[in-house]
Design a protein around this motif. Sequence first.
Motif, PDB file in Angstrom:
ATOM      1  N   GLY A 108      29.844 -29.074  50.701  1.00  0.00           N
ATOM      2  CA  GLY A 108      29.803 -30.278  49.877  1.00  0.00           C
ATOM      3  C   GLY A 108      30.135 -29.893  48.456  1.00  0.00           C
ATOM      4  N   ILE A 109      31.327 -30.257  47.996  1.00  0.00           N
ATOM      5  CA  ILE A 109      31.799 -29.866  46.664  1.00  0.00           C
ATOM      6  C   ILE A 109      31.533 -31.019  45.704  1.00  0.00           C
ATOM      7  CG2 ILE A 109      33.766 -29.013  45.347  1.00  0.00           C
ATOM      8  CD1 ILE A 109      35.039 -28.393  48.157  1.00  0.00           C
ATOM      9  N   TYR A 110      30.854 -30.739  44.615  1.00  0.00           N
ATOM     10  CA  TYR A 110      30.486 -31.779  43.648  1.00  0.00           C
ATOM     11  C   TYR A 110      31.697 -32.151  42.807  1.00  0.00           C
ATOM     12  CZ  TYR A 110      27.456 -34.350  40.460  1.00  0.00           C
ATOM     13  OH  TYR A 110      26.849 -35.338  39.742  1.00  0.00           O
ATOM     14  N   ASN A 111      31.974 -33.462  42.701  1.00  0.00           N
ATOM     15  CA  ASN A 111      33.132 -33.903  41.920  1.00  0.00           C
ATOM     16  C   ASN A 111      32.725 -34.599  40.627  1.00  0.00           C
ATOM     17  OD1 ASN A 111      32.274 -36.411  42.741  1.00  0.00           O
ATOM     18  ND2 ASN A 111      34.162 -36.971  43.767  1.00  0.00           N
ATOM     19  N   GLY A 112      31.456 -34.479  40.239  1.00  0.00           N
ATOM     20  CA  GLY A 112      30.964 -35.122  39.033  1.00  0.00           C
ATOM     21  C   GLY A 112      30.145 -36.361  39.323  1.00  0.00           C
ATOM     22  N   LYS A 113      30.239 -36.861  40.535  1.00  0.00           N
ATOM     23  CA  LYS A 113      29.510 -38.064  40.916  1.00  0.00           C
ATOM     24  C   LYS A 113      28.785 -37.879  42.236  1.00  0.00           C
ATOM     25  CE  LYS A 113      30.241 -42.989  41.699  1.00  0.00           C
ATOM     26  NZ  LYS A 113      31.247 -44.064  41.797  1.00  0.00           N
ATOM     27  N   MET A 114      29.476 -37.250  43.205  1.00  0.00           N
ATOM     28  CA  MET A 114      28.897 -37.064  44.537  1.00  0.00           C
ATOM     29  C   MET A 114      29.444 -35.778  45.143  1.00  0.00           C
ATOM     30  SD  MET A 114      31.062 -39.970  46.472  1.00  0.00           S
ATOM     31  CE  MET A 114      32.198 -39.371  47.679  1.00  0.00           C
ATOM     32  N   PHE A 115      28.902 -35.412  46.293  1.00  0.00           N
ATOM     33  CA  PHE A 115      29.349 -34.208  46.989  1.00  0.00           C
ATOM     34  C   PHE A 115      30.359 -34.605  48.060  1.00  0.00           C
ATOM     35  CE2 PHE A 115      25.313 -32.966  45.197  1.00  0.00           C
ATOM     36  CZ  PHE A 115      25.574 -31.687  44.734  1.00  0.00           C
ATOM     37  N   CYS A 116      31.566 -34.067  47.965  1.00  0.00           N
ATOM     38  CA  CYS A 116      32.622 -34.347  48.946  1.00  0.00           C
ATOM     39  C   CYS A 116      32.554 -33.274  50.022  1.00  0.00           C
ATOM     40  CB  CYS A 116      33.993 -34.324  48.290  1.00  0.00           C
ATOM     41  SG  CYS A 116      34.170 -35.488  46.955  1.00  0.00           S
ATOM     42  N   GLY A 117      32.262 -33.683  51.252  1.00  0.00           N
ATOM     43  CA  GLY A 117      32.187 -32.733  52.358  1.00  0.00           C
ATOM     44  C   GLY A 117      33.573 -32.288  52.792  1.00  0.00           C
ATOM     45  N   VAL A 118      33.807 -30.980  52.771  1.00  0.00           N
ATOM     46  CA  VAL A 118      35.113 -30.426  53.130  1.00  0.00           C
ATOM     47  C   VAL A 118      34.898 -29.318  54.147  1.00  0.00           C
ATOM     48  CG1 VAL A 118      37.170 -29.267  52.259  1.00  0.00           C
ATOM     49  CG2 VAL A 118      35.993 -30.919  50.827  1.00  0.00           C
ATOM     50  N   GLU A 119      35.648 -29.385  55.250  1.00  0.00           N
ATOM     51  CA  GLU A 119      35.595 -28.307  56.240  1.00  0.00           C
ATOM     52  C   GLU A 119      36.640 -27.270  55.873  1.00  0.00           C
ATOM     53  OE1 GLU A 119      36.050 -27.416  61.012  1.00  0.00           O
ATOM     54  OE2 GLU A 119      36.053 -29.493  60.310  1.00  0.00           O
ATOM     55  N   MET A 120      36.234 -26.023  55.768  1.00  0.00           N
ATOM     56  CA  MET A 120      37.137 -24.955  55.369  1.00  0.00           C
ATOM     57  C   MET A 120      38.072 -24.595  56.523  1.00  0.00           C
ATOM     58  SD  MET A 120      36.448 -24.224  52.266  1.00  0.00           S
ATOM     59  CE  MET A 120      35.935 -25.858  51.825  1.00  0.00           C
ATOM     60  N   LYS A 121      39.357 -24.574  56.237  1.00  0.00           N
ATOM     61  CA  LYS A 121      40.389 -24.257  57.238  1.00  0.00           C
ATOM     62  C   LYS A 121      41.133 -23.007  56.788  1.00  0.00           C
ATOM     63  CE  LYS A 121      41.127 -28.830  59.085  1.00  0.00           C
ATOM     64  NZ  LYS A 121      40.219 -29.693  58.370  1.00  0.00           N
ATOM     65  N   PRO A 122      41.772 -22.315  57.716  1.00  0.00           N
ATOM     66  CA  PRO A 122      42.466 -21.071  57.341  1.00  0.00           C
ATOM     67  C   PRO A 122      43.553 -21.255  56.280  1.00  0.00           C
ATOM     68  CG  PRO A 122      42.293 -21.249  59.723  1.00  0.00           C
ATOM     69  CD  PRO A 122      41.795 -22.530  59.161  1.00  0.00           C
ATOM     70  N   GLU A 123      44.170 -22.433  56.229  1.00  0.00           N
ATOM     71  CA  GLU A 123      45.248 -22.676  55.262  1.00  0.00           C
ATOM     72  C   GLU A 123      44.735 -22.696  53.821  1.00  0.00           C
ATOM     73  OE1 GLU A 123      44.702 -25.033  57.821  1.00  0.00           O
ATOM     74  OE2 GLU A 123      46.134 -24.073  59.171  1.00  0.00           O
ATOM     75  N   MET A 124      43.420 -22.798  53.637  1.00  0.00           N
ATOM     76  CA  MET A 124      42.838 -22.935  52.307  1.00  0.00           C
ATOM     77  C   MET A 124      42.549 -21.590  51.637  1.00  0.00           C
ATOM     78  SD  MET A 124      40.057 -25.883  53.033  1.00  0.00           S
ATOM     79  CE  MET A 124      40.491 -27.525  53.571  1.00  0.00           C
ATOM     80  N   ILE A 125      42.757 -20.492  52.322  1.00  0.00           N
ATOM     81  CA  ILE A 125      42.423 -19.172  51.767  1.00  0.00           C
ATOM     82  C   ILE A 125      43.177 -18.950  50.461  1.00  0.00           C
ATOM     83  CG2 ILE A 125      42.605 -16.672  52.142  1.00  0.00           C
ATOM     84  CD1 ILE A 125      42.182 -17.240  55.114  1.00  0.00           C
ATOM     85  N   GLY A 126      42.459 -18.456  49.452  1.00  0.00           N
ATOM     86  CA  GLY A 126      43.061 -18.150  48.158  1.00  0.00           C
ATOM     87  C   GLY A 126      43.075 -19.322  47.198  1.00  0.00           C
ATOM     88  N   MET A 127      42.703 -20.524  47.660  1.00  0.00           N
ATOM     89  CA  MET A 127      42.662 -21.695  46.778  1.00  0.00           C
ATOM     90  C   MET A 127      41.249 -21.853  46.217  1.00  0.00           C
ATOM     91  SD  MET A 127      44.785 -24.485  48.931  1.00  0.00           S
ATOM     92  CE  MET A 127      46.499 -24.299  49.312  1.00  0.00           C
ATOM     93  N   TYR A 128      41.096 -22.763  45.259  1.00  0.00           N
ATOM     94  CA  TYR A 128      39.791 -23.046  44.686  1.00  0.00           C
ATOM     95  C   TYR A 128      39.143 -24.215  45.416  1.00  0.00           C
ATOM     96  CZ  TYR A 128      40.992 -20.073  40.726  1.00  0.00           C
ATOM     97  OH  TYR A 128      41.326 -19.007  39.932  1.00  0.00           O
ATOM     98  N   LEU A 129      37.814 -24.246  45.445  1.00  0.00           N
ATOM     99  CA  LEU A 129      37.101 -25.365  46.067  1.00  0.00           C
ATOM    100  C   LEU A 129      37.454 -26.683  45.371  1.00  0.00           C
ATOM    101  CD1 LEU A 129      33.511 -23.966  46.671  1.00  0.00           C
ATOM    102  CD2 LEU A 129      35.317 -24.309  48.341  1.00  0.00           C
ATOM    103  N   ALA A 130      37.682 -26.635  44.059  1.00  0.00           N
ATOM    104  CA  ALA A 130      37.952 -27.847  43.277  1.00  0.00           C
ATOM    105  C   ALA A 130      39.201 -28.579  43.750  1.00  0.00           C
ATOM    106  CB  ALA A 130      38.104 -27.482  41.805  1.00  0.00           C
ATOM    107  N   GLU A 131      40.133 -27.868  44.379  1.00  0.00           N
ATOM    108  CA  GLU A 131      41.378 -28.494  44.815  1.00  0.00           C
ATOM    109  C   GLU A 131      41.149 -29.504  45.934  1.00  0.00           C
ATOM    110  OE1 GLU A 131      44.814 -25.825  45.263  1.00  0.00           O
ATOM    111  OE2 GLU A 131      43.518 -24.259  44.432  1.00  0.00           O
ATOM    112  N   PHE A 132      39.972 -29.483  46.543  1.00  0.00           N
ATOM    113  CA  PHE A 132      39.704 -30.352  47.688  1.00  0.00           C
ATOM    114  C   PHE A 132      38.663 -31.422  47.379  1.00  0.00           C
ATOM    115  CE2 PHE A 132      41.068 -26.179  49.087  1.00  0.00           C
ATOM    116  CZ  PHE A 132      42.238 -26.529  49.733  1.00  0.00           C
ATOM    117  N   ALA A 133      38.267 -31.548  46.115  1.00  0.00           N
ATOM    118  CA  ALA A 133      37.328 -32.603  45.706  1.00  0.00           C
ATOM    119  C   ALA A 133      37.852 -33.205  44.406  1.00  0.00           C
ATOM    120  CB  ALA A 133      35.929 -32.038  45.519  1.00  0.00           C
ATOM    121  N   ILE A 134      38.574 -34.296  44.516  1.00  0.00           N
ATOM    122  CA  ILE A 134      39.220 -34.917  43.362  1.00  0.00           C
ATOM    123  C   ILE A 134      38.151 -35.539  42.445  1.00  0.00           C
ATOM    124  CG2 ILE A 134      39.607 -37.111  44.515  1.00  0.00           C
ATOM    125  CD1 ILE A 134      42.404 -37.126  43.177  1.00  0.00           C
ATOM    126  N   THR A 135      38.323 -35.369  41.141  1.00  0.00           N
ATOM    127  CA  THR A 135      37.288 -35.798  40.180  1.00  0.00           C
ATOM    128  C   THR A 135      37.517 -37.194  39.625  1.00  0.00           C
ATOM    129  OG1 THR A 135      38.506 -34.774  38.390  1.00  0.00           O
ATOM    130  CG2 THR A 135      36.781 -33.458  39.436  1.00  0.00           C
TER     131      THR A 135
END
Length: 164
Positions: free
Chosen positions: A115-142
Motif C-alpha cells: 500500500g503506497i501512500y499518495n498523500g491522501k490514501m494508500f494505493c494497493g499495488v501488487e509487485m510484478k517482475p517488470e517493476m524491478i529497478g523502478m520506484y514505488l512512487a511510479e505506481f501511486a499517482i499523487t
Amino acid sequence: PTIVRRLFFYNSAQFRIMDAEKVAELRKKRQFRKFTYRGIELDQLLDLTNDELMDLVCCRPRRRMSRGLKRKPMALIKRLRQAKKEAPPGEKPRGVKTHLRNMIIVPEMIGSIIGIYNGKMFCGVEMKPEMIGMYLAEFAITYKPVRHGRPGVSAAHTTRFIPL
C-alpha cells in the motif's frame, strides 16, 4: 445450391469440433514466456546479491544502492518477508502499508502487495517482475488527472457577443 450449403454447414460444424480439440491440446502444451530482466531469469534474480543487482539497474538506482540500504527500507523489506511467510501457500500475502515512495523495487519484493501512500490514501499495488529497478512512487499517482468537460459559466463567457 442447397446440397452444397448443407455440406458446407456439415463441414464447418466438423471443423469446429476439430478446432475445439486442437485448442484443448494446445492449452495443455502451452508454455508461458519466461520473464527475464536484462537477460537474467526471475529465479536467478532472486539469488543475486545487492552488488550483482546494482550492475543490472539504471544509473540512478545504482547510485542510490551504492550508498547502502538505510533503516527504513530494510524495515519495509523485513515486513514484506514476514507477510509472505504468514501467507498460506498459493495465496497472496497481506498488504503492507508504507510512506516510502522513494524505495527502489528489488526482486525480493516480487509477489508482495504494498500500500503506497499518495498523500491522501494508500494505493494497493501488487509487485510484478517488470517493476524491478523502478520506484514505488511510479505506481501511486499523487494527483487526480484533469477531466476536461464543458466550460463553466464565467465572466468571460457571459460577455461574449451573441448575434440576434
